[in-house]
Design a protein around this motif. Structure first.
Motif, PDB file in Angstrom:
ATOM      1  N   LYS A  90       4.861   9.825  -2.516  1.00  0.00           N
ATOM      2  CA  LYS A  90       4.921   8.680  -2.043  1.00  0.00           C
ATOM      3  C   LYS A  90       6.956   8.640  -1.921  1.00  0.00           C
ATOM      4  O   LYS A  90       7.940   8.323  -1.817  1.00  0.00           O
ATOM      5  CB  LYS A  90       4.514   7.449  -1.400  1.00  0.00           C
ATOM      6  CG  LYS A  90       3.085   7.682  -1.127  1.00  0.00           C
ATOM      7  CD  LYS A  90       2.071   7.012  -1.355  1.00  0.00           C
ATOM      8  CE  LYS A  90       1.467   6.729  -2.785  1.00  0.00           C
ATOM      9  NZ  LYS A  90       0.111   8.139  -2.944  1.00  0.00           N
ATOM     10  N   SER A 139      -9.907   6.826   4.190  1.00  0.00           N
ATOM     11  CA  SER A 139      -8.417   6.797   3.147  1.00  0.00           C
ATOM     12  C   SER A 139      -9.316   6.516   1.784  1.00  0.00           C
ATOM     13  O   SER A 139     -10.681   5.945   1.750  1.00  0.00           O
ATOM     14  CB  SER A 139      -7.466   5.953   3.455  1.00  0.00           C
ATOM     15  OG  SER A 139      -7.839   4.186   3.481  1.00  0.00           O
ATOM     16  N   THR A 192      -1.600   9.518  10.345  1.00  0.00           N
ATOM     17  CA  THR A 192      -1.869  10.420   9.581  1.00  0.00           C
ATOM     18  C   THR A 192      -3.213  11.859   9.429  1.00  0.00           C
ATOM     19  O   THR A 192      -2.626  12.989   9.583  1.00  0.00           O
ATOM     20  CB  THR A 192      -2.324  10.265   8.112  1.00  0.00           C
ATOM     21  OG1 THR A 192      -0.703   9.333   7.421  1.00  0.00           O
ATOM     22  CG2 THR A 192      -2.435  11.677   6.981  1.00  0.00           C
ATOM     23  N   SER A 230       0.779  -1.008   0.186  1.00  0.00           N
ATOM     24  CA  SER A 230      -0.168   0.097  -0.186  1.00  0.00           C
ATOM     25  C   SER A 230       0.495   1.051   0.364  1.00  0.00           C
ATOM     26  O   SER A 230       1.983   1.120  -0.549  1.00  0.00           O
ATOM     27  CB  SER A 230      -1.268  -0.222   1.361  1.00  0.00           C
ATOM     28  OG  SER A 230      -2.043   1.117   1.170  1.00  0.00           O
ATOM     29  N   TYR A 231       0.867   1.938   0.709  1.00  0.00           N
ATOM     30  CA  TYR A 231       1.139   3.314   1.151  1.00  0.00           C
ATOM     31  C   TYR A 231       2.804   3.257   1.078  1.00  0.00           C
ATOM     32  O   TYR A 231       3.652   3.814   0.213  1.00  0.00           O
ATOM     33  CB  TYR A 231       0.831   4.410   2.481  1.00  0.00           C
ATOM     34  CG  TYR A 231       1.504   5.538   2.449  1.00  0.00           C
ATOM     35  CD1 TYR A 231       0.602   6.457   2.048  1.00  0.00           C
ATOM     36  CD2 TYR A 231       2.469   6.444   2.592  1.00  0.00           C
ATOM     37  CE1 TYR A 231       0.918   8.014   2.331  1.00  0.00           C
ATOM     38  CE2 TYR A 231       3.146   7.127   3.000  1.00  0.00           C
ATOM     39  CZ  TYR A 231       1.910   8.079   2.555  1.00  0.00           C
ATOM     40  OH  TYR A 231       2.540   9.863   2.979  1.00  0.00           O
ATOM     41  N   TYR A 232       3.410   2.737   2.062  1.00  0.00           N
ATOM     42  CA  TYR A 232       4.770   2.446   1.743  1.00  0.00           C
ATOM     43  C   TYR A 232       5.489   1.681   0.796  1.00  0.00           C
ATOM     44  O   TYR A 232       7.047   1.685   0.587  1.00  0.00           O
ATOM     45  CB  TYR A 232       4.903   1.964   3.191  1.00  0.00           C
ATOM     46  CG  TYR A 232       4.765   2.936   4.669  1.00  0.00           C
ATOM     47  CD1 TYR A 232       6.534   3.926   4.276  1.00  0.00           C
ATOM     48  CD2 TYR A 232       3.514   2.603   4.698  1.00  0.00           C
ATOM     49  CE1 TYR A 232       6.402   4.634   5.706  1.00  0.00           C
ATOM     50  CE2 TYR A 232       3.633   3.820   6.556  1.00  0.00           C
ATOM     51  CZ  TYR A 232       4.659   4.851   6.393  1.00  0.00           C
ATOM     52  OH  TYR A 232       4.482   5.278   6.934  1.00  0.00           O
ATOM     53  N   CYS A 254      -2.376  13.344  -3.104  1.00  0.00           N
ATOM     54  CA  CYS A 254      -1.980  11.814  -3.291  1.00  0.00           C
ATOM     55  C   CYS A 254      -0.260  12.616  -3.170  1.00  0.00           C
ATOM     56  O   CYS A 254       0.188  12.983  -2.979  1.00  0.00           O
ATOM     57  CB  CYS A 254      -1.427  12.164  -4.844  1.00  0.00           C
ATOM     58  SG  CYS A 254      -0.803  10.702  -5.294  1.00  0.00           S
ATOM     59  N   ASN A 313      -4.707   9.144   0.497  1.00  0.00           N
ATOM     60  CA  ASN A 313      -3.683   8.449  -0.046  1.00  0.00           C
ATOM     61  C   ASN A 313      -3.462   8.455  -1.317  1.00  0.00           C
ATOM     62  O   ASN A 313      -2.511   8.349  -1.673  1.00  0.00           O
ATOM     63  CB  ASN A 313      -3.781   7.806   1.074  1.00  0.00           C
ATOM     64  CG  ASN A 313      -3.232   7.788   1.995  1.00  0.00           C
ATOM     65  OD1 ASN A 313      -2.856   8.244   2.393  1.00  0.00           O
ATOM     66  ND2 ASN A 313      -3.346   6.041   2.806  1.00  0.00           N
ATOM     67  N   VAL A 349      -3.243   5.437  -3.608  1.00  0.00           N
ATOM     68  CA  VAL A 349      -2.751   4.361  -3.195  1.00  0.00           C
ATOM     69  C   VAL A 349      -3.866   3.522  -4.774  1.00  0.00           C
ATOM     70  O   VAL A 349      -3.957   3.495  -5.487  1.00  0.00           O
ATOM     71  CB  VAL A 349      -2.740   3.421  -2.359  1.00  0.00           C
ATOM     72  CG1 VAL A 349      -2.155   2.406  -2.949  1.00  0.00           C
ATOM     73  CG2 VAL A 349      -1.211   4.201  -1.708  1.00  0.00           C
TER      74      VAL A 349
END
Length: 362
Positions: free
Chosen positions: A310, A264, A206, A83-85, A307, A292, A294
């Motif tokens: 990232k 999110s 967040t 996901s995000y990371y 966005c 986010n 994603v």
């Protein structure tokens, strides 16, 4: 004792023993651990030894970074590898490749105890520095206590901003300006004529910064904001999940809001699905912006989304660490990256083109 005298004693002891520990040097030299670490950093920068977790070993070509691009190993510890990371990791990896460095990954699963275990494991292989996005939030830094301060290789924090008084020293950090991201979304709603906006935030790190942006918006924009306490589900058709979605939609109706900011993507997508099941049109009856970006574009109605940068965040943090390792001690840097707003169907309008990422120094 002057620094040159300490340096000579440290190098003499290293030649005799082959490896040094910070605690032993503190006792031998009669100075603080911070002074010893500073001495080791200066000697490492000069190529006279190599800093490792807990102390130092003799200098060698392997594992050191220099202008010829010799192999350097750095660690990266994050709460999740998906996901995000995943984009943050890819950005850090891309920058490490440019420097000829190797990246070693540890994943905590948002478990603080496991996070410390992963960091110790990564340090144990002799990494020269660490990129860390801790499972703790910005308001929980005091839980780290002296543990973070005991890491004796350079550290760059990602998406976190710990500092005095929670920790004894300041750390380099690179983070997204999420407060700006919240303001960006709300400002866009206002530009579309919305004056009553409902907001739903999940219990994440967040959310702390999003609330700060929401507070700023409330004081600077001609807008009424409602922050819902309902815990929205990201998926599910069971009665409890549907009841939560319906409760939030009822709050929007009661508040008179036809615009919603949701953190999110997954929660925004499920909300849109439920709204349509109840006969609402998106965006005509309910405009939605997610946070986010994603999976926002994959929603049944593609979601307009804030966005965070990232990939660039991982790149920037990794480069900051590698430059510090290459050039030696430097002033601590606190860097913020501004998120962008990607316009799709769910809010009903397009946004004029603006720069996607702006980097500035606090």
């Amino acid at each position: 004792m002057l620094a040159p005298e300490r340096h000579e004693l440290i190098l003499r002891s290293l030649r005799r023993h082959g490896r040094l520990r910070v605690a032993e040097l503190v006792a031998e030299l009669g100075v603080s651990a911070i002074t010893v670490r500073r001495d080791l950093a200066e000697l490492d920068s000069a190529g006279l030894l190599r800093r490792v977790h807990g102390g130092a070993i003799g200098a060698s070509a392997e594992g050191r970074n220099n202008a010829q691009g010799s192999r350097l190993t750095i660690g990266i510890v994050v709460p999740s590898a998906t996901s995000y990371y995943s984009d943050v990791i890819r950005g850090a990896e891309a920058m490490a490749d440019r420097y000829g460095a190797r990246l070693v990954l540890g994943v905590s699963g948002y478990d603080v105890a496991k996070e410390q275990e992963r960091i110790e494991r990564v340090l144990g292989i002799g990494v020269a520095g660490l990129l860390i996005s801790t499972a703790l939030g910005d308001g929980d830094a005091d839980q780290l206590g002296s543990w973070l301060d005991d890491i004796d290789v350079p550290v760059v924090l990602m998406e976190r901003a710990f500092g005095f008084p929670q920790v004894a020293r300041e750390y380099d950090h690179v983070r997204t300006d999420h407060a700006y991201g919240a303001m960006l979304a709300l400002r866009h709603f206002v530009s579309l004529g919305h004056r009553r906006i409902a907001i739903n935030l999940q219990a994440t790190v967040t959310a702390y910064w999003l609330r700060r942006g929401i507070e700023a918006a409330a004081s600077t924009l001609d807008v009424e904001l409602f922050l819902s306490p309902v815990d929205l589900p990201a998926h599910g058709e069971d009665p409890a999940a549907l009841a939560q979605l319906d409760a939030f939609l009822a709050e929007c109706e009661s508040f008179g809001s036809r615009a919603v900011l949701v953190h999110s993507d997954e929660h925004g997508a499920r909300l849109v699905e439920r709204a349509m099941e109840r006969g609402l049109r998106v965006p005509e009856d309910l405009a939605v912006i997610a946070y986010n970006d994603v999976t926002a574009a994959l929603a049944v109605v593609p979601l307009t989304a804030v966005c965070p940068p990232k990939f660039a965040l991982g790149e920037t943090a990794c480069e900051l660490l590698l430059r510090k390792l290459q050039a030696g001690p430097a002033p601590v840097q606190h860097l913020s990256l501004l998120p962008d707003l990607n316009i799709r169907t769910s809010c009903g309008a397009a946004l004029p083109a603006e720069p996607s990422v702006v980097l500035f120094r606090n």
